[in-house]
Design a protein around this motif. Structure first.
Motif, PDB file in Angstrom:
ATOM      1  N   ASP A  74       0.937  -1.294   0.038  1.00 28.01           N
ATOM      2  CA  ASP A  74       0.040  -0.042   0.121  1.00 28.01           C
ATOM      3  C   ASP A  74       0.805   1.313   0.039  1.00 28.01           C
ATOM      4  O   ASP A  74       0.385   2.380  -0.531  1.00 28.01           O
ATOM      5  CB  ASP A  74      -1.003  -0.128   1.209  1.00 28.01           C
ATOM      6  N   LYS A  75       2.081   1.220   0.566  1.00 30.72           N
ATOM      7  CA  LYS A  75       2.893   2.499   0.817  1.00 30.72           C
ATOM      8  C   LYS A  75       4.050   2.462  -0.407  1.00 30.72           C
ATOM      9  O   LYS A  75       4.889   3.421  -0.293  1.00 30.72           O
ATOM     10  CB  LYS A  75       3.387   2.635   2.043  1.00 30.72           C
ATOM     11  N   THR A  76       3.925   1.328  -1.159  1.00 32.39           N
ATOM     12  CA  THR A  76       4.936   1.347  -2.217  1.00 32.39           C
ATOM     13  C   THR A  76       4.488   2.039  -3.546  1.00 32.39           C
ATOM     14  O   THR A  76       3.474   1.221  -4.169  1.00 32.39           O
ATOM     15  CB  THR A  76       5.465  -0.106  -2.376  1.00 32.39           C
ATOM     16  N   PHE A 119      14.725 -13.658  -1.989  1.00 30.04           N
ATOM     17  CA  PHE A 119      14.295 -14.241  -0.766  1.00 30.04           C
ATOM     18  C   PHE A 119      14.489 -13.588   0.468  1.00 30.04           C
ATOM     19  O   PHE A 119      15.200 -12.975   0.700  1.00 30.04           O
ATOM     20  CB  PHE A 119      15.299 -15.290  -0.652  1.00 30.04           C
ATOM     21  N   LEU A 120      13.230 -13.270   1.034  1.00 31.58           N
ATOM     22  CA  LEU A 120      13.001 -12.324   2.255  1.00 31.58           C
ATOM     23  C   LEU A 120      12.889 -13.219   3.410  1.00 31.58           C
ATOM     24  O   LEU A 120      11.691 -13.928   3.518  1.00 31.58           O
ATOM     25  CB  LEU A 120      11.648 -11.624   2.015  1.00 31.58           C
ATOM     26  N   LEU A 121      13.415 -13.143   4.576  1.00 35.56           N
ATOM     27  CA  LEU A 121      13.645 -13.715   5.728  1.00 35.56           C
ATOM     28  C   LEU A 121      12.633 -12.947   6.719  1.00 35.56           C
ATOM     29  O   LEU A 121      12.821 -11.840   6.773  1.00 35.56           O
ATOM     30  CB  LEU A 121      14.929 -14.054   6.336  1.00 35.56           C
ATOM     31  N   ASN A 138      12.612  -2.049   4.277  1.00 31.29           N
ATOM     32  CA  ASN A 138      13.550  -1.836   3.517  1.00 31.29           C
ATOM     33  C   ASN A 138      13.888  -2.848   2.374  1.00 31.29           C
ATOM     34  O   ASN A 138      14.485  -2.816   1.213  1.00 31.29           O
ATOM     35  CB  ASN A 138      14.761  -1.365   4.167  1.00 31.29           C
ATOM     36  N   LYS A 139      14.067  -4.053   2.971  1.00 30.51           N
ATOM     37  CA  LYS A 139      14.246  -5.334   2.101  1.00 30.51           C
ATOM     38  C   LYS A 139      13.065  -5.757   1.105  1.00 30.51           C
ATOM     39  O   LYS A 139      13.332  -6.222   0.099  1.00 30.51           O
ATOM     40  CB  LYS A 139      14.453  -6.520   3.214  1.00 30.51           C
ATOM     41  N   THR A 143      13.565  -3.198  -1.567  1.00 28.68           N
ATOM     42  CA  THR A 143      14.748  -3.780  -2.571  1.00 28.68           C
ATOM     43  C   THR A 143      14.361  -4.981  -3.596  1.00 28.68           C
ATOM     44  O   THR A 143      14.832  -5.078  -4.642  1.00 28.68           O
ATOM     45  CB  THR A 143      15.998  -4.382  -1.628  1.00 28.68           C
ATOM     46  N   ALA A 144      13.569  -5.957  -3.106  1.00 30.71           N
ATOM     47  CA  ALA A 144      12.906  -6.970  -3.993  1.00 30.71           C
ATOM     48  C   ALA A 144      12.125  -6.321  -4.933  1.00 30.71           C
ATOM     49  O   ALA A 144      12.163  -6.567  -6.207  1.00 30.71           O
ATOM     50  CB  ALA A 144      12.017  -7.890  -3.075  1.00 30.71           C
ATOM     51  N   VAL A 145      11.428  -5.317  -4.758  1.00 25.83           N
ATOM     52  CA  VAL A 145      10.205  -4.514  -5.596  1.00 25.83           C
ATOM     53  C   VAL A 145      11.352  -3.805  -6.800  1.00 25.83           C
ATOM     54  O   VAL A 145      10.855  -3.829  -7.823  1.00 25.83           O
ATOM     55  CB  VAL A 145       9.632  -3.760  -4.896  1.00 25.83           C
ATOM     56  N   GLU A 146      12.186  -3.312  -6.087  1.00 25.25           N
ATOM     57  CA  GLU A 146      13.249  -2.506  -7.162  1.00 25.25           C
ATOM     58  C   GLU A 146      13.820  -3.451  -8.102  1.00 25.25           C
ATOM     59  O   GLU A 146      14.059  -3.131  -9.421  1.00 25.25           O
ATOM     60  CB  GLU A 146      14.335  -1.765  -6.475  1.00 25.25           C
ATOM     61  N   LYS A 147      14.424  -4.628  -7.620  1.00 23.06           N
ATOM     62  CA  LYS A 147      14.767  -5.682  -8.453  1.00 23.06           C
ATOM     63  C   LYS A 147      13.880  -6.042  -9.660  1.00 23.06           C
ATOM     64  O   LYS A 147      14.107  -6.182 -10.687  1.00 23.06           O
ATOM     65  CB  LYS A 147      15.141  -7.044  -7.822  1.00 23.06           C
ATOM     66  N   ALA A 148      12.531  -6.283  -9.351  1.00 20.29           N
ATOM     67  CA  ALA A 148      11.461  -6.637 -10.392  1.00 20.29           C
ATOM     68  C   ALA A 148      11.292  -5.386 -11.005  1.00 20.29           C
ATOM     69  O   ALA A 148      11.236  -5.695 -12.446  1.00 20.29           O
ATOM     70  CB  ALA A 148      10.289  -6.797  -9.567  1.00 20.29           C
TER      71      ALA A 148
END
Length: 240
Positions: free
Chosen positions: A24-26, A98-100, A106-107, A110-115
């Motif tokens: 929602d905030k991205t 892969f998110l733990l 912030n993690k 980062t995954a969204v920016e990769k996409a």
């Protein structure tokens, strides 16, 4: 550029709500649906073909690894799990990230920016606007053609979808922002804090800035009036 679409699948409701708040905030990330049951999720994923799938690994019935092997080609998976030992297995299905757990924003970002970089590099993989949306009604998912939507009315924590030839509105638990992000910008316009309309379904606009659509008359408040008048200029034929 259209927003990237995503679906969340996790059997823990708290984990789902956390990821929903992150989406929602991205900016430019649109949530299509969330599921706590992997079996129910499969059909929706295949039908909706989201760009991103946030997927828990350890789930009953079908686990995340099994589900990942049946994803549409255009869907990239981001695994979410509390068990870091699954990290190696995630590479077998070409996972984007892969998110733990517990997952920090912030993690997640980062995954969204990769996409985002991936879809910018590959024009074929850029998100396409679906012709239908899934709306959760009384615990069930209803697949609604976008071109049947006349207007949407927000009431506190609920949203009412008014459709062509439907005697009653479809009521679901959503925010107006989520609906606004979900619908194509060239076909729908927010003209009020509580109303989004299908612009091709407008019957008339009177001299008091009231829009007649379906069985509703909506007065456009000052905060939305300039945007609406700009829209009218692009669609009107007027003697100069």
């Amino acid at each position: 550029m259209r927003p990237m679409t995503c679906i969340i699948v996790d059997d823990e409701p708290l984990a789902v709500r956390l990821l929903e708040s992150y989406v929602d905030k991205t900016p430019d990330l649109q949530l299509m649906a969330s599921f706590t049951d992997s079996i129910t999720a499969i059909n929706a994923i295949k039908a909706q073909k989201p760009n991103l799938l946030f997927l828990d690994i350890q789930m009953p019935n079908i686990d995340g690894m099994e589900l990942a092997h049946s994803l549409p080609e255009e869907t990239r998976v981001v695994f979410t799990t509390a068990f870091k030992e699954y990290a190696f297995e995630s590479y077998e299905v070409n996972a984007l990230d892969f998110l733990l757990k517990p997952i920090r924003y912030n993690k997640f970002l980062t995954a969204v920016e990769k996409a985002r970089k991936l879809y910018q590099q590959d024009p074929v993989a850029k998100p396409q606007q679906p012709n239908t949306i899934f709306i959760r009604i009384d615990g069930e998912w209803r697949n609604v053609p976008i071109d049947q939507i006349t207007y949407i009315n927000g009431m506190k924590d609920y949203v009412l979808f008014y459709l062509d030839n439907e005697p009653k509105a479809l009521i679901t638990h959503l925010t107006m922002k989520a609906v606004e992000d979900m619908l194509p910008k060239d076909r729908f316009l927010r003209i009020h804090r509580s109303y989004i309309i299908a612009v091709d379904k407008i019957q008339k606009v009177d001299r008091n800035d009231c829009v007649y659509i379906g069985r509703e008359i909506i007065h456009i408040p000052d905060g939305y009036l300039q945007t609406f008048r700009q829209f009218l200029e692009t669609r009107s034929i007027e003697k100069k």
